[in-house]
Design an enzyme around this catalytic site. Structure first.
Site, mmCIF file in Angstrom:
data_model
loop_
_atom_site.group_PDB
_atom_site.id
_atom_site.type_symbol
_atom_site.label_atom_id
_atom_site.label_comp_id
_atom_site.label_asym_id
_atom_site.label_seq_id
_atom_site.Cartn_x
_atom_site.Cartn_y
_atom_site.Cartn_z
ATOM 1 N N LYS A 39 25.719 -39.995 -4.243
ATOM 2 C CA LYS A 39 25.445 -38.550 -4.370
ATOM 3 C C LYS A 39 25.173 -37.923 -3.014
ATOM 4 C CE LYS A 39 21.174 -37.062 -5.485
ATOM 5 N NZ LYS A 39 20.576 -36.045 -4.606
ATOM 6 N N ASN A 40 24.276 -38.534 -2.243
ATOM 7 C CA ASN A 40 23.854 -37.881 -0.996
ATOM 8 C C ASN A 40 24.965 -37.860 0.054
ATOM 9 O OD1 ASN A 40 21.441 -37.359 -2.164
ATOM 10 N ND2 ASN A 40 20.270 -38.923 -1.053
ATOM 11 N N CYS A 133 10.477 -27.896 -3.624
ATOM 12 C CA CYS A 133 11.026 -28.462 -4.846
ATOM 13 C C CYS A 133 9.966 -29.360 -5.442
ATOM 14 C CB CYS A 133 12.319 -29.210 -4.574
ATOM 15 S SG CYS A 133 12.067 -30.713 -3.684
ATOM 16 N N ARG A 138 9.202 -29.345 1.724
ATOM 17 C CA ARG A 138 10.503 -29.590 2.345
ATOM 18 C C ARG A 138 10.968 -28.458 3.268
ATOM 19 N NH1 ARG A 138 14.131 -32.747 -2.108
ATOM 20 N NH2 ARG A 138 15.082 -33.634 -0.263
ATOM 21 N N ASP A 326 13.526 -42.822 -2.425
ATOM 22 C CA ASP A 326 14.304 -42.569 -3.640
ATOM 23 C C ASP A 326 14.259 -43.743 -4.627
ATOM 24 O OD1 ASP A 326 14.955 -40.080 -2.758
ATOM 25 O OD2 ASP A 326 17.027 -40.530 -2.220
ATOM 26 N N ARG A 418 21.303 -34.414 -12.480
ATOM 27 C CA ARG A 418 21.589 -33.997 -11.108
ATOM 28 C C ARG A 418 22.147 -35.165 -10.310
ATOM 29 N NH1 ARG A 418 16.765 -32.856 -8.117
ATOM 30 N NH2 ARG A 418 18.342 -33.202 -6.551
HETATM 31 C C1 UD1 Z 1 17.452 -36.677 1.962
HETATM 32 C C2 UD1 Z 1 17.997 -37.082 0.621
HETATM 33 C C3 UD1 Z 1 16.866 -37.442 -0.341
HETATM 34 C C4 UD1 Z 1 15.950 -38.491 0.290
HETATM 35 C C5 UD1 Z 1 15.494 -38.048 1.670
HETATM 36 C C6 UD1 Z 1 14.699 -39.118 2.401
HETATM 37 C C7 UD1 Z 1 20.029 -35.760 0.489
HETATM 38 C C8 UD1 Z 1 20.762 -34.670 -0.208
HETATM 39 N N1 UD1 Z 1 18.767 -35.988 0.072
HETATM 40 O O1 UD1 Z 1 16.692 -35.488 1.756
HETATM 41 O O2 UD1 Z 1 17.436 -37.964 -1.540
HETATM 42 O O3 UD1 Z 1 14.811 -38.654 -0.535
HETATM 43 O O4 UD1 Z 1 16.638 -37.730 2.480
HETATM 44 O O5 UD1 Z 1 15.414 -40.299 2.468
HETATM 45 O O6 UD1 Z 1 20.565 -36.435 1.321
HETATM 46 N N2 UD1 Z 1 11.151 -32.422 7.000
HETATM 47 C C9 UD1 Z 1 10.515 -31.490 7.783
HETATM 48 N N3 UD1 Z 1 11.271 -30.573 8.457
HETATM 49 C C10 UD1 Z 1 12.642 -30.546 8.372
HETATM 50 C C11 UD1 Z 1 13.280 -31.517 7.570
HETATM 51 C C12 UD1 Z 1 12.509 -32.443 6.883
HETATM 52 O O7 UD1 Z 1 9.289 -31.478 7.881
HETATM 53 O O8 UD1 Z 1 13.273 -29.690 8.995
HETATM 54 C C13 UD1 Z 1 10.343 -33.408 6.248
HETATM 55 C C14 UD1 Z 1 10.502 -33.252 4.720
HETATM 56 O O9 UD1 Z 1 9.665 -32.240 4.206
HETATM 57 C C15 UD1 Z 1 10.136 -34.624 4.230
HETATM 58 C C16 UD1 Z 1 10.644 -35.541 5.364
HETATM 59 O O10 UD1 Z 1 10.826 -34.699 6.494
HETATM 60 O O11 UD1 Z 1 8.741 -34.758 4.114
HETATM 61 C C17 UD1 Z 1 11.941 -36.231 5.044
HETATM 62 O O12 UD1 Z 1 12.927 -35.269 4.737
HETATM 63 P P1 UD1 Z 1 14.476 -35.481 5.041
HETATM 64 O O13 UD1 Z 1 14.698 -36.826 5.631
HETATM 65 O O14 UD1 Z 1 14.975 -34.293 5.763
HETATM 66 O O15 UD1 Z 1 15.073 -35.479 3.561
HETATM 67 P P2 UD1 Z 1 16.274 -34.614 3.020
HETATM 68 O O16 UD1 Z 1 17.389 -34.598 3.992
HETATM 69 O O17 UD1 Z 1 15.784 -33.324 2.486
#
Ligand code: UD1
Length: 453
Positions: A39-40, A133, A138, A326, A418
């Site tokens: 999915k990701n 979410c 996030r 996850d 989803r």
């Molecule tokens: C992706 C995955 C999700 C997985 C996660 C961590 C997708 C679509 N989703 O989510 O399934 O659980 O990686 O492996 O690929 N953060 C910040 N600032 C930012 C970005 C992130 O503070 O600009 C924080 C987030 O709030 C969270 C942490 O970093 O606490 C990890 O987030 P991130 O690695 O970015 O996850 P996603 O890309 O949203």
């Protein structure tokens, strides 16, 4: 055929919009399950196709509500999509819009990732902030700061992110970017943006997840120059344009991990393919620590064998190659039935223990202190009505239901749909007594085991 004609659609009637899952626990599983595409990877590679002014073909795309939503977002930008089975053609030769609609972005956080390719392709992007979410706030500050370092002007006003390339150049500029945290999404946004930038971009403390590598491989197949994906330093040398490609995405390691836990929690023996066992190293190590055997049956196939009572273990979620957040909820379901005390520490998301209350309704003994869950193993779980609170939490409840005594009824299946392609159908083929029920349909007869133990 259009995208919406073949991928999961919006439900047709009010009854269909709120199905529940009935599971009669205790049935052993056996046989083989086919793992769908990741999915990701699919979501971000669909966004990445915006970088290409020719049609791209993506294979092994899972049929999921999130994928449909991402398709709708691309369509709203003027992109043409065609889907046939698991093969998706994306033609972004004409992008007519630089603004993504709030109604769609708010439903799918990953759709924010289109900001990088849109900015690189058009020099301008207007994307609503995705908002929080179920699992946490996030924020997108790391995406924004990286794009600013590459020469974008980024303003956030009334919940909308306005980004355009500074000055008279129509290309982003290569930059050295250190991420405060190895965010998967920020790494992907910046890597995509950098493929078409002027000069070299270095992303330090980059995320190393397999889906980041998959995106890099997809971009390279389109002619991008990327080195180091899969390590903590990714170097991208910008090129003026990319070209069409035909690309197959990797198997879903979270779906595979969920089926490994399904085999374990039901004390069964099942095999799964295709999988890339390296992507599951942390998950396999924890299963082995609990007393579950995971055997390799060739390069892309695993067998899980679970004969004994499981023993407690501690788990801390971390960025890859650490234990994936996850898979945290699914392992919590497994540990509720393991002998002894386990501690799960969630470090990636701040609000990802909401399934504890639901597992407790089924008889689990779990206490939460901050981001720690202390799980005292119990001999049995008992079926109960429960509510799925997020995608992976819903999978954890399905797993608990498979092992519980009696019937579990799970509400909130929109979360499950989803991210899991036909989870209930796949489990049924393995022998699970599981039924999706619409409206008030009665299923007890269908599900009742021949002998209730
Ligand atoms: C992706 C995955 C999700 C997985 C996660 C961590 C997708 C679509 N989703 O989510 O399934 O659980 O990686 O492996 O690929 N953060 C910040 N600032 C930012 C970005 C992130 O503070 O600009 C924080 C987030 O709030 C969270 C942490 O970093 O606490 C990890 O987030 P991130 O690695 O970015 O996850 P996603 O890309 O949203």
């Amino acid at each position: 055929m259009t995208l919406s004609s073949t991928l999961p659609n919006s439900p047709a009637s009010p009854e269909e919009s709120n199905p529940v899952l009935h599971i009669w626990g205790g049935a052993p599983l056996s046989g083989h399950v086919t793992i769908s595409g990741a999915k990701n990877s699919a979501l971000v590679i669909m966004a990445g196709a915006l970088l290409c002014p020719q049609e791209c073909r993506i294979r092994n795309v899972p049929s999921l509500v999130d994928v449909t939503r991402m398709g709708e977002i691309l369509a709203s930008l003027g992109v043409k999509l065609q889907q046939q089975a698991d093969c998706l053609n994306i033609d972004a030769s004409h992008i007519s819009q630089s603004k993504a609609p709030y109604e769609l972005v708010s439903q799918l956080r990953a759709s924010f990732f289109v900001i990088g390719p849109l900015l690189a392709r058009l020099g301008v992007a207007r994307i609503p902030l995705p908002g929080g979410c179920a699992i946490g706030a996030r924020p997108v500050d790391l995406h924004v700061r990286g794009l600013q370092a590459m020469g974008a002007d980024v303003q956030i006003d009334h919940g909308m992110v306005y980004a355009n390339i500074r000055g008279t150049s129509n290309r982003l500029q290569g930059a050295r970017i250190y991420l405060d945290y190895p965010s998967v999404g920020a790494t992907e946004t910046l890597m995509m943006a950098a493929t078409l930038a002027d000069g070299e971009t270095i992303i330090e403390n980059a995320a190393q997840e397999p889906e980041v590598v998959d995106l890099a491989n997809f971009c390279r197949a389109m002619g991008a120059k990327i080195r180091g994906a899969g390590t903590n330093t990714i170097i991208i040398s910008g090129v003026p344009s990319l070209h069409s490609t035909d690309y197959s995405i990797i198997p879903d390691r979270v779906e595979a991990g969920t089926f490994l836990v399904a085999g374990a929690i039901t004390h069964s023996e099942i095999s799964l393919s295709p999988v890339l066992p390296n992507h599951l190293a942390a998950v396999i190590a924890k299963l082995q620590a609990i007393g579950v055997q995971v055997l390799s049956e060739g390069p892309n196939r695993l067998r899980v064998v679970s004969t004994h009572r499981h023993i407690a273990t501690d788990i801390e979620t971390l960025p890859y190659p650490g234990f994936p957040t996850d898979m945290q909820a699914q392992f919590m379901a497994l540990l509720t039935l393991s002998e002894g005390d386990s501690v799960i520490t969630e470090t990636v998301f701040e609000n990802r223990l909401r399934h504890v209350a639901e597992l407790s309704r089924m008889g689990a003994d779990i206490r939460v202190k901050g981001n720690h869950a202390i799980i005292r193993g119990v001999p049995v779980l008992s079926g109960a009505p429960v509510v799925a609170t997020d995608l992976r939490a819903s999978a954890a409840l399905v797993l608990a239901g498979l092992a519980a005594h009696g019937k579990t009824i799970i509400q909130g299946l929109h979360h499950l749909d989803r991210g899991y392609e036909n989870l209930d159908t796949k489990l049924k083929k393995l022998g699970a007594r599981i039924q999706r029920v619409y409206g008030n349909a009665e299923t007890d007869e269908l599900l009742a085991p021949t002998k209730v133990g």
